[in-house]
Design a protein around this motif. Structure first.
Motif, PDB file in Angstrom:
ATOM      1  N   THR A 153       0.826  -1.209   0.000  1.00  0.00           N
ATOM      2  CA  THR A 153       0.000   0.000   0.000  1.00  0.00           C
ATOM      3  C   THR A 153       0.862   1.261   0.000  1.00  0.00           C
ATOM      4  O   THR A 153       0.505   2.259  -0.635  1.00  0.00           O
ATOM      5  N   THR A 154       1.997   1.222   0.692  1.00  0.00           N
ATOM      6  CA  THR A 154       2.898   2.377   0.709  1.00  0.00           C
ATOM      7  C   THR A 154       3.465   2.645  -0.683  1.00  0.00           C
ATOM      8  O   THR A 154       3.504   3.792  -1.149  1.00  0.00           O
ATOM      9  N   GLN A 155       3.904   1.594  -1.359  1.00  0.00           N
ATOM     10  CA  GLN A 155       4.445   1.745  -2.707  1.00  0.00           C
ATOM     11  C   GLN A 155       3.362   2.164  -3.705  1.00  0.00           C
ATOM     12  O   GLN A 155       3.642   2.907  -4.655  1.00  0.00           O
ATOM     13  N   SER A 156       2.146   1.710  -3.490  1.00  0.00           N
ATOM     14  CA  SER A 156       1.045   2.024  -4.416  1.00  0.00           C
ATOM     15  C   SER A 156       0.684   3.501  -4.399  1.00  0.00           C
ATOM     16  O   SER A 156       0.151   4.015  -5.386  1.00  0.00           O
ATOM     17  N   LEU A 157       0.946   4.180  -3.301  1.00  0.00           N
ATOM     18  CA  LEU A 157       0.643   5.604  -3.208  1.00  0.00           C
ATOM     19  C   LEU A 157       1.299   6.399  -4.332  1.00  0.00           C
ATOM     20  O   LEU A 157       0.711   7.348  -4.864  1.00  0.00           O
ATOM     21  N   ASN A 158       2.504   6.013  -4.706  1.00  0.00           N
ATOM     22  CA  ASN A 158       3.244   6.769  -5.725  1.00  0.00           C
ATOM     23  C   ASN A 158       3.457   5.981  -7.015  1.00  0.00           C
ATOM     24  O   ASN A 158       4.249   6.411  -7.864  1.00  0.00           O
ATOM     25  N   CYS A 159       2.784   4.847  -7.170  1.00  0.00           N
ATOM     26  CA  CYS A 159       3.070   3.995  -8.330  1.00  0.00           C
ATOM     27  C   CYS A 159       2.693   4.669  -9.653  1.00  0.00           C
ATOM     28  O   CYS A 159       3.384   4.498 -10.663  1.00  0.00           O
ATOM     29  N   ILE A 160       1.627   5.455  -9.670  1.00  0.00           N
ATOM     30  CA  ILE A 160       1.231   6.139 -10.910  1.00  0.00           C
ATOM     31  C   ILE A 160       2.086   7.377 -11.126  1.00  0.00           C
ATOM     32  O   ILE A 160       2.526   7.666 -12.246  1.00  0.00           O
ATOM     33  N   VAL A 161       2.358   8.110 -10.047  1.00  0.00           N
ATOM     34  CA  VAL A 161       3.207   9.296 -10.148  1.00  0.00           C
ATOM     35  C   VAL A 161       4.604   8.909 -10.632  1.00  0.00           C
ATOM     36  O   VAL A 161       5.190   9.587 -11.494  1.00  0.00           O
ATOM     37  N   ASN A 162       5.149   7.827 -10.099  1.00  0.00           N
ATOM     38  CA  ASN A 162       6.487   7.391 -10.485  1.00  0.00           C
ATOM     39  C   ASN A 162       6.553   6.895 -11.924  1.00  0.00           C
ATOM     40  O   ASN A 162       7.638   6.831 -12.508  1.00  0.00           O
ATOM     41  N   ASN A 163       5.405   6.519 -12.471  1.00  0.00           N
ATOM     42  CA  ASN A 163       5.349   6.050 -13.859  1.00  0.00           C
ATOM     43  C   ASN A 163       4.640   7.056 -14.754  1.00  0.00           C
ATOM     44  O   ASN A 163       4.094   6.686 -15.794  1.00  0.00           O
ATOM     45  N   SER A 164       4.665   8.327 -14.356  1.00  0.00           N
ATOM     46  CA  SER A 164       3.930   9.355 -15.102  1.00  0.00           C
ATOM     47  C   SER A 164       4.392   9.465 -16.552  1.00  0.00           C
ATOM     48  O   SER A 164       3.601   9.771 -17.445  1.00  0.00           O
ATOM     49  N   GLY A 165       5.691   9.209 -16.805  1.00  0.00           N
ATOM     50  CA  GLY A 165       6.194   9.261 -18.175  1.00  0.00           C
ATOM     51  C   GLY A 165       5.506   8.239 -19.065  1.00  0.00           C
ATOM     52  O   GLY A 165       5.076   8.553 -20.185  1.00  0.00           O
ATOM     53  N   LEU A 166       5.375   7.003 -18.562  1.00  0.00           N
ATOM     54  CA  LEU A 166       4.686   5.961 -19.329  1.00  0.00           C
ATOM     55  C   LEU A 166       3.189   6.237 -19.433  1.00  0.00           C
ATOM     56  O   LEU A 166       2.572   5.961 -20.461  1.00  0.00           O
ATOM     57  N   VAL A 167       2.612   6.781 -18.377  1.00  0.00           N
ATOM     58  CA  VAL A 167       1.185   7.075 -18.376  1.00  0.00           C
ATOM     59  C   VAL A 167       0.837   8.072 -19.473  1.00  0.00           C
ATOM     60  O   VAL A 167      -0.188   7.946 -20.153  1.00  0.00           O
ATOM     61  N   ARG A 168       1.703   9.067 -19.677  1.00  0.00           N
ATOM     62  CA  ARG A 168       1.445  10.080 -20.700  1.00  0.00           C
ATOM     63  C   ARG A 168       1.650   9.539 -22.110  1.00  0.00           C
ATOM     64  O   ARG A 168       0.971   9.940 -23.043  1.00  0.00           O
ATOM     65  N   LYS A 169       2.623   8.632 -22.251  1.00  0.00           N
ATOM     66  CA  LYS A 169       2.978   8.147 -23.585  1.00  0.00           C
ATOM     67  C   LYS A 169       2.107   6.987 -24.051  1.00  0.00           C
ATOM     68  O   LYS A 169       1.811   6.860 -25.246  1.00  0.00           O
ATOM     69  N   LEU A 170       1.720   6.119 -23.139  1.00  0.00           N
ATOM     70  CA  LEU A 170       1.003   4.897 -23.502  1.00  0.00           C
ATOM     71  C   LEU A 170      -0.448   4.975 -23.071  1.00  0.00           C
ATOM     72  O   LEU A 170      -0.745   5.354 -21.944  1.00  0.00           O
ATOM     73  N   ARG A 171      -1.324   4.614 -23.951  1.00  0.00           N
ATOM     74  CA  ARG A 171      -2.745   4.575 -23.604  1.00  0.00           C
ATOM     75  C   ARG A 171      -3.076   3.175 -23.095  1.00  0.00           C
ATOM     76  O   ARG A 171      -3.589   2.319 -23.817  1.00  0.00           O
ATOM     77  N   VAL A 172      -2.730   2.967 -21.856  1.00  0.00           N
ATOM     78  CA  VAL A 172      -2.994   1.680 -21.204  1.00  0.00           C
ATOM     79  C   VAL A 172      -3.753   1.952 -19.912  1.00  0.00           C
ATOM     80  O   VAL A 172      -3.695   3.061 -19.371  1.00  0.00           O
ATOM     81  N   PRO A 173      -4.485   0.965 -19.394  1.00  0.00           N
ATOM     82  CA  PRO A 173      -5.174   1.156 -18.105  1.00  0.00           C
ATOM     83  C   PRO A 173      -4.171   1.462 -17.008  1.00  0.00           C
ATOM     84  O   PRO A 173      -3.244   0.693 -16.766  1.00  0.00           O
ATOM     85  N   ASN A 174      -4.349   2.584 -16.343  1.00  0.00           N
ATOM     86  CA  ASN A 174      -3.380   3.006 -15.328  1.00  0.00           C
ATOM     87  C   ASN A 174      -3.331   2.067 -14.130  1.00  0.00           C
ATOM     88  O   ASN A 174      -2.338   2.039 -13.398  1.00  0.00           O
ATOM     89  N   TYR A 175      -4.388   1.288 -13.910  1.00  0.00           N
ATOM     90  CA  TYR A 175      -4.388   0.391 -12.758  1.00  0.00           C
ATOM     91  C   TYR A 175      -3.369  -0.726 -12.913  1.00  0.00           C
ATOM     92  O   TYR A 175      -3.037  -1.408 -11.939  1.00  0.00           O
ATOM     93  N   MET A 176      -2.847  -0.908 -14.128  1.00  0.00           N
ATOM     94  CA  MET A 176      -1.837  -1.936 -14.343  1.00  0.00           C
ATOM     95  C   MET A 176      -0.576  -1.658 -13.524  1.00  0.00           C
ATOM     96  O   MET A 176       0.088  -2.582 -13.047  1.00  0.00           O
ATOM     97  N   PHE A 177      -0.245  -0.394 -13.337  1.00  0.00           N
ATOM     98  CA  PHE A 177       0.943  -0.040 -12.557  1.00  0.00           C
ATOM     99  C   PHE A 177       0.751  -0.429 -11.092  1.00  0.00           C
ATOM    100  O   PHE A 177       1.684  -0.871 -10.424  1.00  0.00           O
TER     101      PHE A 177
END
Length: 258
Positions: free
Chosen positions: A81-105
């Motif tokens: 749960t601690t790591q999940s808090l920042n999992c999307i923020v830490n992968n923001s580069g991929l989130v912007r470039k790839l149109r994939v479901p963000n919950y995968m991270f």
């Protein structure tokens, strides 16, 4: 629901690649590698046993195994749960470039820590045998509390991954929450030390029930009570559904805050 399942299966290979990437990153340049996953719980058990076994030796038999049963699920929940808090923020580069479901991270984070939890079962069972615990066939039911804990943790992680995007300071506050959560779970002390009139507060804690399931199967060699199993299942289903709904409701807004 069928659409969500199809979407998950469509991007399952992407989830596997995220898992492989995070696994390599976790053990990159680590001398011990996966071996550290086995040594860490043993070292923590040794410290906790030295500190607390004398204090509780009359009320807790097989104290190292008692502690380890809680450690396996508590650390999985806390770290994930601690790591999940920042999992999307830490992968923001991929989130912007790839149109994939963000919950995968988030799911990749859960899956990686599930592997660690499964590996932690090895030192748990070794410690149980070494301290004289008589393992019974009920130990074969260990997947039940592990799956329920994973479901509960995944639901909470999905919710926190969304919160972490909107409130970046939540990571600092959540570290306090996990510390308090550890102390209000009978991890290294017996529930019998809590006055009867206040025990209902401890029973509201989901992790108390997952820890109880682990100890019933490993330490006491018996089938968990129906009440404990029902409550543990209810928490897992409720949090998982909540996490999915929170994420689906806010996933389009995430891009605006990254």
């Amino acid at each position: 629901m069928s659409g969500a399942v199809r979407e998950f299966m469509e991007y399952f290979n992407f989830l596997c690649e995220l898992f492989k990437r995070d696994l390599k990153k976790k053990y990159y340049k680590s001398a011990l590698g996966v071996l550290w996953t086995l040594l860490n719980p043993l070292l923590m058990m040794t410290v906790m046993t030295i500190v607390f076994s004398t204090l509780f030796r009359r009320s807790i038999d097989h104290y190292p195994a008692y502690y380890m049963c809680a450690y396996v699920v508590m650390v999985f929940n806390s770290v994930t749960t601690t790591q999940s808090l920042n999992c999307i923020v830490n992968n923001s580069g991929l989130v912007r470039k790839l149109r994939v479901p963000n919950y995968m991270f988030c799911l990749a984070t859960v899956a990686l820590n599930m592997l660690t939890m499964l590996l932690s079962l090895i030192p748990l069972l070794l410690v149980a045998l070494a301290t004289g615990v008589q393992l019974t066939p009920y130990v074969m039911l260990l997947p039940v509390p592990l799956v329920l804990t994973a479901g509960f943790t995944a639901g909470l992680s999905l919710t926190l991954s969304v919160v972490g995007v909107f409130f970046r300071d939540m990571a600092y506050l959540y570290s306090i929450v996990t510390t308090i959560w550890t102390y209000v779970t009978p991890m290294f002390y017996p529930i019998s030390m809590i006055p009867v009139q206040y025990r209902f507060l401890w029973e509201l804690n989901p992790m108390y029930h997952y820890v109880s399931l682990m100890r019933s199967l490993v330490l006491y060699g018996q089938m968990p009570s129906e009440k404990t199993l029902l409550i543990a299942t209810a928490y897992a289903v409720l949090l998982l559904l909540t996490g999915v709904m929170v994420f689906r409701k806010n996933q389009d807004r995430l891009y605006l805050h990254l």
